[in-house]
Design a protein around this motif. Structure first.
Motif, PDB file in Angstrom:
ATOM      1  N   ASP A   1       1.004  -1.332  -0.129  1.00  0.00           N
ATOM      2  CA  ASP A   1       0.047   0.044   0.086  1.00  0.00           C
ATOM      3  C   ASP A   1       0.792   1.223  -0.053  1.00  0.00           C
ATOM      4  O   ASP A   1       0.484   2.070  -0.846  1.00  0.00           O
ATOM      5  CB  ASP A   1      -0.989   0.100   1.368  1.00  0.00           C
ATOM      6  CG  ASP A   1      -2.207  -1.021   1.246  1.00  0.00           C
ATOM      7  OD1 ASP A   1      -2.309  -1.552   0.003  1.00  0.00           O
ATOM      8  OD2 ASP A   1      -2.829  -1.382   2.237  1.00  0.00           O
ATOM      9  N   GLU A   2       1.952   1.372   0.696  1.00  0.00           N
ATOM     10  CA  GLU A   2       2.608   2.412   0.845  1.00  0.00           C
ATOM     11  C   GLU A   2       3.600   2.530  -0.730  1.00  0.00           C
ATOM     12  O   GLU A   2       3.671   3.758  -0.946  1.00  0.00           O
ATOM     13  CB  GLU A   2       3.992   2.100   2.077  1.00  0.00           C
ATOM     14  CG  GLU A   2       3.312   2.210   3.311  1.00  0.00           C
ATOM     15  CD  GLU A   2       4.283   1.853   4.263  1.00  0.00           C
ATOM     16  OE1 GLU A   2       3.991   2.402   5.546  1.00  0.00           O
ATOM     17  OE2 GLU A   2       5.181   1.227   4.044  1.00  0.00           O
TER      18      GLU A   2
ATOM     19  N   ALA B   1       0.960   4.177  -2.948  1.00  0.00           N
ATOM     20  CA  ALA B   1       0.687   5.469  -2.510  1.00  0.00           C
ATOM     21  C   ALA B   1       1.848   6.252  -3.086  1.00  0.00           C
ATOM     22  O   ALA B   1       1.543   7.654  -3.528  1.00  0.00           O
ATOM     23  CB  ALA B   1       0.505   5.856  -1.057  1.00  0.00           C
ATOM     24  N   THR B   2       3.123   5.857  -2.772  1.00  0.00           N
ATOM     25  CA  THR B   2       4.446   6.555  -3.250  1.00  0.00           C
ATOM     26  C   THR B   2       4.474   6.779  -4.738  1.00  0.00           C
ATOM     27  O   THR B   2       4.526   7.901  -5.449  1.00  0.00           O
ATOM     28  CB  THR B   2       5.792   5.957  -2.968  1.00  0.00           C
ATOM     29  OG1 THR B   2       5.559   5.970  -1.256  1.00  0.00           O
ATOM     30  CG2 THR B   2       6.702   6.531  -3.543  1.00  0.00           C
TER      31      THR B   2
ATOM     32  N   THR C   1       1.858   6.969  -6.807  1.00  0.00           N
ATOM     33  CA  THR C   1       0.828   7.789  -7.404  1.00  0.00           C
ATOM     34  C   THR C   1       1.439   9.507  -6.887  1.00  0.00           C
ATOM     35  O   THR C   1       1.420  10.410  -7.514  1.00  0.00           O
ATOM     36  CB  THR C   1      -0.438   7.703  -6.614  1.00  0.00           C
ATOM     37  OG1 THR C   1      -0.982   6.385  -7.003  1.00  0.00           O
ATOM     38  CG2 THR C   1      -1.353   8.814  -6.969  1.00  0.00           C
TER      39      THR C   1
END
Length: 795
Positions: free
Chosen positions: A19-20, A23-24, A26
């Motif tokens: 997930d991280e 997110a990074t 994006t």
């Protein structure tokens, strides 16, 4: 771009969770569109081999299989998969394993014991294929956990790339951005040159100049093309959205996904040297890998060999797709690998001409690193030799160095970073980010000298580097601050009626506002005779939006036409917008205008009145009301505009200046637009229409006004506007108003004449007017009318 998460992590070691990571990606501009987890819960699923198969005694579609799962004894499994057969290696979910929402338990199926479940790829959650059991290579280690064997769990991540980030059409290209954002470093990549073991070469000639400045080729002899693609490679391809086809094809696809360099493998035995890169000949035909035969023109680039003469046969469509006749098959023994640098301008639009969209064309249209071809050939050679054997020949490289982009040194100033971003980034962070992105950085007194990697076509100036710093440093770490300094509030001018007031005025008169494209079809303007000084667009969205509009009415009437086509019987539209007129040696001039178009009844349907079609005078009244808001007085003169009805249209004047047009559309134009009923329209320049004098306070007269009614007989062709102007000038300072209350032709009035009856209103601010004052004015008016228009008082 779709890729495997595990593949990316093999290039850049990071501690971030899935997930991280998403997110990074994006946050740094590589927008994640979808993350598909693969093989999340596979504990208890092992590699197994079917030893025996027998038909189920109670079901035709079931088989009773004896399966070796590496446990020392065979397990009996009832299976309905159509591809279950002795010798097949497939995943087996043992007792107690949870597969999806199903817990595997010992069971009886139609009276036969079953102690596990042989699985398809879909049941394991690693692919959508549910047509049969997932077939594993024969050498897969029986009893090994399937997750370990297939490098699971994993995830397929799909990102949406902007056209300027062509460097991220590869796993390694994405890895540089991830390394910079996560404070890591990209793992060194092994592209050690493979030594030549034979002298087999194919000569290469470049005849397309700057469009193909580099072409690299290599012959590999004695390849076993029938070898199976290794599981690790096939899975990486599959998780990146590419279906494995055959070993040699899969290697070229794998290298393209990993490095970003499209390449192609030819069957060497089908080629006749030398290899020539040239423009296609007009009408030249070639058969492509997909089996289609296409006809080319001189805009296309081809790879040709010399079968039938020098460069006579096109064997591949340059930068897009290989040829059918020279493709590799499982029977191929000798391979010719090629990797080239095709510039974007030579590839853009060529595939679309033929209805083709290929991964290679998609990348070359956006730009590929010109330094990659040799590295890609070396990597592909190593993979082929290690997995399928073979003896490589020397690498042959044809290059036109004068046409290759040279690295550019860019000065990056510390003060410029602070000025553009509004924050200071520590020198150490600046250098870390730029080096992690693969740039060469050299510090100096003011900042740095930076050389961007050859894959980054989008970095050319200092601001590009600062954008990279902001992107990686994090937009969320740039504080939001209000702009400093005083802001100047611009008060609305009293000398112009505001556009918002014009819109409210038109809405109050029962009109709907439209907003149309400022781009129109050249053919539409030609229908209106409005192509003069039209400004063509260099890169139109479509052929129907190829020029800037020179008038508002073509687009507005098109909107009216669409409403009528959808059964609207009363349409009243207006638009405020700019029109454009250009010359060869000057920038286009913009003029703001208002246009109105009406069709149908003058008023909405009601119970107590008869319907009446809207006409010229209805629209003229609306225009007059709009002009009255600015205190303007308009004049009208017969118009000769080609789109206007002869005799039912007029040019609009204010203070002697032509500011627009009003009238009925020409019947010929209405037929061309497929409009049956009359269309009444106007188009007027907004600035002169809405200009008004500064209001000045004045005392109201305390003295009564006087009205005199006069009836003049004038020639039919004399307009009321001309009569009104004459009366105003003859009356002088006592004039207050003039009202036309009757127009008469018939008995008592000669043929070709008309009677105009008007009320003349006079007033003085300082005294009461006497009969003598009034008679002097009336006498002057009568004399002026006789002098200017040959008018006489009606008896």
């Amino acid at each position: 771009m779709k890729f495997s998460e595990n593949w990316l992590r093999s290039h850049v070691p990071i501690q971030a969770s899935r997930d991280e990571l998403a997110a990074t990606l994006t946050a740094i501009g590589l927008e994640v569109e979808e993350v598909t987890p693969l093989g999340e819960s596979l504990a208890g699923v092992v590699v197994a081999r079917i030893v025996e198969c027998a038909r189920h005694p109670e079901a035709d579609r079931l088989q009773v299989c004896q399966v070796d799962a590496g446990q020392g004894e065979l397990l009996q499994i009832v299976c309905g998969a159509p591809n279950a057969r002795p010798g097949l290696v497939a995943p087996l979910a043992t007792l107690g394993t949870v597969v999806g929402e199903l817990t595997i338990k010992a069971a009886k199926l139609r009276g036969v014991d079953s102690n596990g479940m042989l699985c398809s790829a879909r049941e394991l959650g690693i692919d959508a294929d549910a047509s049969g059991l997932l077939e594993l290579p024969d050498d897969a280690p029986v009893g090994a956990p399937i997750a370990e064997y297939l490098s699971l769990p994993d995830a397929s991540i799909e990102i949406k790339l902007t056209p300027n980030r062509a460097d991220c059409f590869s796993v390694r290209g994405i890895a540089f951005d991830v390394a910079a954002a996560c404070g890591s470093e990209v793992v060194a990549f092994d592209a050690t040159p493979m030594p030549a073991l034979n002298d087999s070469v194919l000569a290469i000639e470049l005849q397309a100049g700057a469009e193909v400045p580099r072409f690299v080729g290599r012959v590999i002899e004695g390849v076993n093309a029938a070898v199976a693609t290794p599981v690790w490679m096939a899975e990486r391809l599959r998780r990146s959205g590419v279906r494995p086809i055959s070993f040699l094809v899969d290697v070229t696809q794998y290298v393209m996904l990993e490095l970003g360099q499209p390449m192609h493998a030819f069957d060497r035995d089908t080629l006749v040297g030398p290899i020539v890169v040239r423009h296609a000949r007009s009408g030249e035909q070639t058969r492509l890998l997909d089996g289609r035969t296409v006809s080319l023109d001189e805009d296309f680039l081809v790879v040709a060999d010399s079968q039938g003469g020098n460069a006579a046969r096109a064997v591949a469509l340059g930068g897009i797709m290989g040829g059918h006749d020279t493709r590799v098959t499982e029977a191929t023994r000798n391979v010719f690998l090629e990797a080239a640098h095709w510039i974007p301008a030579a590839i853009i639009g060529r595939g679309r001409k033929l209805g083709l969209h290929t991964d290679a064309g998609h990348r070359f249209e956006r730009g590929v690193d010109p330094q990659l071809p040799r590295q890609a050939v070396e990597v592909a050679t190593r993979l082929i030799v290690e997995l399928a054997g073979g003896s490589p020949g020397p690498v042959v490289e044809a290059v036109l160095p004068e046409h290759l982009p040279a690295p550019t040194r860019i000065s990056l100033r510390r003060a410029r970073i602070a000025r553009l971003l509004g924050i200071e980034i520590a020198d150490a962070d600046v250098e870390r980010i730029l080096r992690a992105l693969g740039m060469q950085v050299e510090a100096n007194a003011d900042g740095w000298q930076v050389v961007s990697p050859s894959r980054r076509f989008d970095i050319a100036i200092e601001e590009d580097l600062i954008e990279e710093l902001a992107r990686i440093h994090g937009y969320d770490r740039i504080p939001t601050t209000l702009p400093g300094g005083a802001t100047r509030v611009a008060a609305p001018t009293e000398t112009q009626v505001e556009a918002a007031s014009v819109r409210r005025h038109m809405a109050a008169r029962d009109y709907l506002e439209t907003v149309n494209y400022a781009f129109v079809d050249q053919a539409l303007l030609a229908q209106w005779g409005a192509t003069e000084r039209a400004v063509p667009l260099a890169n139109p969205l479509s052929a129907e939006l190829g020029v800037m509009r020179t008038r508002l009415l073509p687009g507005l009437v098109s909107a009216l036409q669409r409403n009528v086509a959808r059964q609207a019987t009363r349409v009243r539209l207006f638009e405020l917008g700019n029109v454009f007129a250009g010359t060869a040696d000057a920038a286009p001039a913009e003029t703001q205008r208002i246009a109105v178009a009406i069709q149908g009844d003058a008023a909405r349907e009601q119970w107590d009145g008869k319907s009446r079609k809207a006409d010229f005078h209805d629209l003229k009244g609306d225009l007059e009301s709009l002009a009255a808001a600015a205190g303007a007085r308009l004049d009208y003169r017969a118009s000769s505009q080609p789109f206007g009805h002869p005799g039912r249209s007029a040019d609009v004047f204010r203070d002697g200046q032509c500011i627009g047009w009003i009238g009925q559309l020409h019947p010929r134009l209405q037929r061309a637009l497929d409009l049956d009923d009359e269309v009444i329209a106007l188009e007027v320049d907004l600035a002169p229409l809405s200009a008004r004098a500064l209001p000045r306070a004045a005392e109201l007269s305390r003295f009564p006004s006087v009205r005199r009614d006069l009836a003049f007989v004038v020639a039919e062709e004399v307009s009321w506007a001309a009569v009104s102007e004459t009366v105003r000038e003859a009356t002088g300072p006592l004039f207050r108003d003039l009202v036309l209350f009757d127009r008469y032709v018939g008995a008592g009035v000669e043929s070709g004449q008309k009677s105009l009856a008007m009320g003349l209103i006079l007033q003085d601010n300082s005294r009461t007017l006497t009969d003598r004052d009034v008679e002097e004015v009336v006498t002057g008016v009568v004399a002026a009318m006789g002098r200017d228009h040959g008018a006489r008082i009606r008896g």
